[in-house]
Design an enzyme around this catalytic site. Structure first.
Site, PDB file in Angstrom:
ATOM      1  N   ARG A  93       0.965  -1.197   0.203  1.00 41.91           N
ATOM      2  CA  ARG A  93       0.178   0.017  -0.008  1.00 41.91           C
ATOM      3  C   ARG A  93       1.220   1.276  -0.013  1.00 41.91           C
ATOM      4  O   ARG A  93       1.922   1.184   0.505  1.00 41.91           O
ATOM      5  CB  ARG A  93      -0.960   0.197   1.269  1.00 41.91           C
ATOM      6  CG  ARG A  93      -1.986  -1.115   1.291  1.00 41.91           C
ATOM      7  CD  ARG A  93      -3.089  -0.823   0.267  1.00 41.91           C
ATOM      8  NE  ARG A  93      -4.180  -1.510   0.345  1.00 41.91           N
ATOM      9  CZ  ARG A  93      -4.205  -2.885  -0.315  1.00 41.91           C
ATOM     10  NH1 ARG A  93      -3.248  -2.837  -1.261  1.00 41.91           N
ATOM     11  NH2 ARG A  93      -5.425  -3.529  -0.201  1.00 41.91           N
ATOM     12  N   HIS A 118      -1.707   0.008  -9.719  1.00 39.46           N
ATOM     13  CA  HIS A 118      -2.150  -0.980  -8.550  1.00 39.46           C
ATOM     14  C   HIS A 118      -2.745  -2.111  -9.408  1.00 39.46           C
ATOM     15  O   HIS A 118      -4.031  -2.618  -9.197  1.00 39.46           O
ATOM     16  CB  HIS A 118      -3.336  -0.321  -7.693  1.00 39.46           C
ATOM     17  CG  HIS A 118      -3.775  -1.006  -6.384  1.00 39.46           C
ATOM     18  ND1 HIS A 118      -3.832  -0.465  -5.217  1.00 39.46           N
ATOM     19  CD2 HIS A 118      -3.676  -2.378  -6.196  1.00 39.46           C
ATOM     20  CE1 HIS A 118      -4.118  -1.314  -4.206  1.00 39.46           C
ATOM     21  NE2 HIS A 118      -4.069  -2.385  -4.667  1.00 39.46           N
TER      22      HIS A 118
HETATM   23  C1  GLV Z   1      -5.271  -5.521  -3.630  1.00 37.80           C
HETATM   24  O1  GLV Z   1      -4.643  -4.565  -3.469  1.00 37.80           O
HETATM   25  C2  GLV Z   1      -5.546  -6.529  -2.482  1.00 37.80           C
HETATM   26  O2  GLV Z   1      -5.314  -6.252  -1.131  1.00 37.80           O
HETATM   27  O3  GLV Z   1      -6.167  -7.467  -2.834  1.00 37.80           O
END
Ligand code: GLV
Length: 306
Positions: free
Chosen positions: A223, A271
């Site tokens: 993150r 992401h």
């Molecule tokens: C994606 O970021 C997840 O946590 O699955």
């Protein structure tokens, strides 16, 4: 009785198809159009709005559609129903391949060759073989430990760091901050797979990142909030950190004016290092749901740590 579906509003057609395939006969209600809250028995959710789950009095269990649970940590109150994380080996493998790609990129200096190509410049440089190239994995949960093993199987010299001791075949496991600080000056690539919690918030700040070997690289697949982005930029600008592959950011989508977009040594991806695959995920959830209905508690129950 129905399944509430909300994958943060994305790809609901694919989720719907997978639910129909592996949980046939169960009505699906797509958030936010929930005409009969009493009919909701299970919630399949990702980044669901805090407070909404309280509206379903007959909710029996919640299955998260992603592996990170920081959005659940942010719920002020949790429903009475048990909640389960998704741990999908297909996602872990996807993330391992993403990481392997960038580790090889940094090991083989592909960034330099990309720049050279733009200048029609032909020059080559010696690079270490994989066993002499040191990768340190931060975070040895289900995903981090799998990625560490994939890197080790590809010949890299892999250390894995976690707060508590771990034992993972092929990986030199270390724990505690002192061990991390001893390890960083030899690390060629630092991979961040730490969960985002109160304790990991901006854990990768100047005091930690500046210990990394000069010219070393960073890959972040956890993150954005685990990194102090200002500090990372300072170290990238000074060249102390030679490159970064960043899949996650404090603010997503990454704002257009973020210096990361234009930085010559930064690779930005949106992401996507381990997007959940609805087909494999719903197969896992369907099995867990069947276990749950037979009185067997699925393994990865979400328990709030504070
Ligand atoms: C994606 O970021 C997840 O946590 O699955």
């Amino acid at each position: 009785m129905a399944i509430l579906l909300n994958n943060d509003g994305h790809w609901h057609d694919k989720w719907r198809a997978a639910i129909l395939k592996y949980l046939p006969g169960r009505p699906i209600v797509e958030y936010p159009n929930v005409p009969e809250p009493d009919a909701i028995e299970y919630a399949f959710i990702w980044k669901h709005p805090a407070g909404d789950l309280e509206k379903y009095p007959n909710l029996k269990a919640v299955f998260s559609l992603g592996s990170g649970v920081d959005y659940l940590d942010a719920f002020p109150i949790l429903p009475d129903a048990p909640m389960f994380r998704l741990i999908d080996p297909a996602m872990a493998e996807d993330m391992a391949l993403y990481t392997l790609y960038w580790v090889i990129h940094f090991q083989r200096l592909f960034g330099i060759y990309q720049t050279q190509q733009k200048q029609a410049h032909w020059a080559r440089y010696p690079t270490p073989l994989a066993p002499a190239f040191k990768v340190t994995m931060l975070g040895l949960g289900a995903i981090g430990s799998h990625i560490a093993q994939v890197l080790a199987k590809n010949g890299f010299d892999v250390s894995g760091w976690s707060r508590s001791p771990k034992d993972i075949e092929g990986v030199k496991c270390i724990h505690g901050e002192d061990a991390l600080f001893d390890n960083l000056p030899q690390t060629d690539v630092l991979v961040c797979c730490l969960p985002f919690t109160k304790t990991t918030y901006e854990f990768l700040s100047l005091s930690v990142l500046s210990k990394l070997k000069k010219g070393g690289a960073l890959i972040n697949i956890s993150r954005g909030a685990v990194i102090n982005e200002e500090d990372l930029l300072t170290l990238l600008d000074s060249g102390h950190i030679g490159g970064a592959a960043l899949d996650v950011f404090h603010t997503e989508p990454l704002p257009r004016n973020s210096p990361f977009w234009q930085h010559p040594n930064v690779h930005v991806t949106p992401h996507m290092s381990g997007a959940t695959n609805p087909d494999t995920a719903v197969q896992i959830i369907a099995k867990e749901l069947a276990d749950f209905e037979n009185g067997i508690m699925p393994r990865y129950r979400y328990i709030r740590s504070d």
